[in-house]
Design a protein around this motif. Structure first.
Motif, PDB file in Angstrom:
ATOM      1  N   PHE A  14      37.731  47.424  16.498  1.00  0.00           N
ATOM      2  CA  PHE A  14      38.953  47.076  17.227  1.00  0.00           C
ATOM      3  C   PHE A  14      39.819  48.308  17.456  1.00  0.00           C
ATOM      4  O   PHE A  14      40.241  48.577  18.589  1.00  0.00           O
ATOM      5  N   TRP A  15      40.085  49.063  16.390  1.00  0.00           N
ATOM      6  CA  TRP A  15      40.989  50.204  16.518  1.00  0.00           C
ATOM      7  C   TRP A  15      40.347  51.321  17.336  1.00  0.00           C
ATOM      8  O   TRP A  15      41.029  52.044  18.081  1.00  0.00           O
ATOM      9  N   LYS A  51      47.158  42.422  15.407  1.00  0.00           N
ATOM     10  CA  LYS A  51      46.521  43.627  15.951  1.00  0.00           C
ATOM     11  C   LYS A  51      46.458  43.564  17.473  1.00  0.00           C
ATOM     12  O   LYS A  51      46.765  44.535  18.164  1.00  0.00           O
ATOM     13  N   TYR A  52      46.052  42.414  17.992  1.00  0.00           N
ATOM     14  CA  TYR A  52      45.934  42.264  19.442  1.00  0.00           C
ATOM     15  C   TYR A  52      47.309  42.342  20.115  1.00  0.00           C
ATOM     16  O   TYR A  52      47.445  42.923  21.201  1.00  0.00           O
ATOM     17  N   PHE A  55      38.229  48.340  26.570  1.00  0.00           N
ATOM     18  CA  PHE A  55      38.669  47.708  25.324  1.00  0.00           C
ATOM     19  C   PHE A  55      37.857  46.453  25.047  1.00  0.00           C
ATOM     20  O   PHE A  55      37.385  46.236  23.919  1.00  0.00           O
ATOM     21  N   TYR A  56      37.664  45.639  26.082  1.00  0.00           N
ATOM     22  CA  TYR A  56      36.924  44.384  25.928  1.00  0.00           C
ATOM     23  C   TYR A  56      35.493  44.640  25.455  1.00  0.00           C
ATOM     24  O   TYR A  56      34.992  43.950  24.559  1.00  0.00           O
ATOM     25  N   ARG A  57      34.837  45.657  26.010  1.00  0.00           N
ATOM     26  CA  ARG A  57      33.449  45.925  25.659  1.00  0.00           C
ATOM     27  C   ARG A  57      33.313  46.600  24.293  1.00  0.00           C
ATOM     28  O   ARG A  57      32.333  46.393  23.589  1.00  0.00           O
ATOM     29  N   ASN A  76      43.255  35.531  10.261  1.00  0.00           N
ATOM     30  CA  ASN A  76      43.519  35.201  11.665  1.00  0.00           C
ATOM     31  C   ASN A  76      44.872  35.731  12.116  1.00  0.00           C
ATOM     32  O   ASN A  76      45.020  36.212  13.230  1.00  0.00           O
ATOM     33  N   LYS A  77      45.856  35.642  11.239  1.00  0.00           N
ATOM     34  CA  LYS A  77      47.188  36.140  11.559  1.00  0.00           C
ATOM     35  C   LYS A  77      47.165  37.651  11.728  1.00  0.00           C
ATOM     36  O   LYS A  77      47.796  38.204  12.638  1.00  0.00           O
TER      37      LYS A  77
END
Length: 563
Positions: free
Chosen positions: A112-113, A9-10, A104-106, A3-4
């Motif tokens: 993620f990257w 990343k976000y 980005f959201y979709r 989670n950290k």
């Protein structure tokens, strides 16, 4: 721990993203590209009663419906054109940033990257760094959004596909040749039905249904004020536009010619890529595919460096060319991958992006710089396709270095593209060179609040003062044979066949003669003839005007009405 790591990343992505967004907002204050006034002028004259197509003969006007509500609201609130260019730059930057965040959201559920890279790539590669809502930017936003929605739709797919159909119709108004993709979809749907596969037919129906509201809006805006027959008859004047004359054969050949001659190394790079692709197709082993991919990635880096060198030496804003080289890696991987998601991205995003490039090439008179604008779509798709391909073709543990080298080379090519794009975006202004030389602030008129060079500022002020008699006149029928932003300053509706008149010459006067024969109610009471076009003075006077020379050496001509 996971989670950290996810949170970190976000945080990294959003810091980078919002830093770029802030730079774009800061950038809005710099540069004096004339075309921005031209886009707003479409709506300005429609607000003031002119009928689309009939009274405006420029073929690019069909995008104007989508910015019309914003222009109408601006004039309703502020009652003038003061500072309108800067405000619409801020509006564009807000919409552009929201679009990048949406991508980005979709995409984040796929990778993620990959989503982060795609979002940042879109954010950086503003066409020409021209901060305006017009056919290139609206088309890119709507077309990319339509593709992303189709690829990532999970829940309520019918509604989402319909939304993508609406957005696709918006893109077609920005580049009518994109309609060819819909024709291709029709044939593909027919073939799928013959094979008794109904999935594509379902998508086709949803897209078509979604496009219908957009078609109704376009019909209401462009046809209802007159009639379908009048609009169809008026299209001949749009097609005759001098800036967009071409033959399809020349355009087809020119598309590839523009790419080949875009750099001194392009022929070498393309040759290497073609050889690598052929070797990978025939050899088929994972190791060979990865080695060939490494060659392709290195080639894209060479091409990128060549483009960067050209821009650094010339200080020209060829921003979209930086998004172009990585698409070769996506093409290589897309043609060889067997991964279902990668294939979906390749056929539903990468290939449409390539076709958009070709459509832009046909419709534009600019060449390579324009046709590579949609390459950002292909590069965004490549970020996902490449990594899936490398995972699919991971070679044995002993050769793991090859995988790392291949991924590192591609990642470096994308990073190089982003860095080059950020440099251009941050330090160069469209059509105005380096930002640090734009240190003179305009204090009045439509360009109020914008920084330009001292010489441009001086000319701007002189022209504004020169046209004061026109601005203070009671006449609304004005023809300005000069820069098209002048109309926004005098706040008079254009009495011209087009908002954009790049060639002020005898051919334009011939065209105006035909225009006024069709619409005598627009014959101007006042004509402003720019000092750079004095050779036309005698002919303009012969139409029944008397001239007064201005302090700048231009002429204001007043119509002599018959007694």
């Amino acid at each position: 721990m996971n989670n950290k790591r996810e949170t970190t990343k976000y945080i990294i992505f959003f810091i980078l993203f919002f830093a770029l967004w802030i730079v774009l907002f800061w950038k809005c204050k710099f540069g004096f590209p004339l075309d921005e006034s031209f886009y707003i002028l479409f709506c300005y004259r429609f607000i003031n009663g002119d009928i689309p197509v009939l009274h405006e003969w420029n073929p690019t006007q069909f995008f104007a419906i989508w910015i019309y509500p914003f222009v109408w609201a601006y004039y309703k609130i502020f009652k003038s054109s003061e500072q309108i260019i800067l405000v619409f730059r801020y509006l564009f930057t807000f919409i552009w940033g929201i679009s990048a965040l949406f991508f980005f959201y979709r995409f984040r559920k796929i990778s993620f990257w990959g989503a982060a890279a795609a979002s940042l790539i879109f954010m950086v590669f503003v066409p020409y760094t021209e901060m305006a809502l017009y056919y290139n930017t609206i088309g890119l936003i709507s077309f990319t959004s339509a593709l992303v929605i189709i690829i990532t739709a999970e829940k309520k797919k019918n509604i989402q596909y319909a939304v993508s159909g609406f957005l696709f119709a918006v893109a077609v108004t920005c580049c009518p040749f994109l309609f060819s993709l819909y024709v291709i979809l029709i044939f593909a749907t027919i073939i799928s039905l013959i094979k008794k596969q109904k999935g594509l037919f379902h998508l086709f129906c949803c897209i078509t249904a979604g496009a219908i509201p957009a078609i109704i809006l376009v019909y209401w805006f462009y046809v209802m004020p007159s009639s379908l027959g009048e609009v169809l008859n008026g299209l001949q004047y749009l097609i005759a536009d001098r800036e967009h004359q071409f033959t399809y054969i020349d355009k087809f050949a020119g598309f590839f010619e523009n790419i080949i001659y875009s750099s001194v190394v392009t022929i070498l790079v393309v040759s290497i890529i073609l050889v690598a692709l052929l070797v990978a197709i025939f050899k088929k082993t994972k190791k060979v595919k990865v080695i060939c991919f490494l060659a392709v990635s290195i080639s894209t880096i060479i091409l990128e460096v060549s483009y960067i060198r050209n821009v650094v030496l010339s200080n020209e804003v060829l921003l979209s060319c930086f998004a172009f080289p990585p698409i070769f890696a996506g093409l290589y991987c897309g043609m060889l991958t067997k991964d279902k998601l990668s294939k979906r991205l390749f056929y539903n995003m990468y290939i449409p992006g390539l076709m958009y490039m070709f459509c832009i090439n046909i419709s534009s008179n600019v060449g390579f710089e324009a046709s590579v604008i949609p390459s950002v779509i292909c590069t965004m798709a490549s970020c996902f396709i490449v990594y899936a391909f490398m995972k699919e073709n991971a070679v044995s543990h002993e050769n793991i270095l090859l995988n790392r080298l291949g991924l590192s080379a591609f990642s470096f090519s994308v990073l190089l593209s982003l860095c080059a794009g950020i440099y251009v975006m941050s330090f160069l202004a469209f059509a105005n060179g380096r930002i640090d030389k734009l240190n003179s602030k305009i204090e009045r008129g439509p360009y109020k609040g914008i920084y330009c060079t001292q010489s441009v500022h001086n000319t701007y002020n002189k022209v504004v003062m020169d046209m004061e008699p026109i601005k203070n006149s009671n006449s609304e029928k004005v023809l300005l044979l000069a820069g098209y932003w002048y109309y926004l300053d005098v706040e008079k509706k254009p009495s011209s066949c087009s908002c954009l008149c790049p060639y002020i010459d005898d051919a334009l006067l011939d065209q105006l003669e035909e225009y006024y024969s069709l619409y005598p109610q627009f014959i101007p009471d006042i004509i402003y003839l720019d000092y750079r076009n004095k050779d036309l003075l005698d002919r303009v006077k012969a139409y029944g005007y008397r001239e007064e020379e201005t302090a700048l050496g231009s002429y204001i001509l007043y119509r002599e009405l018959e007694k």
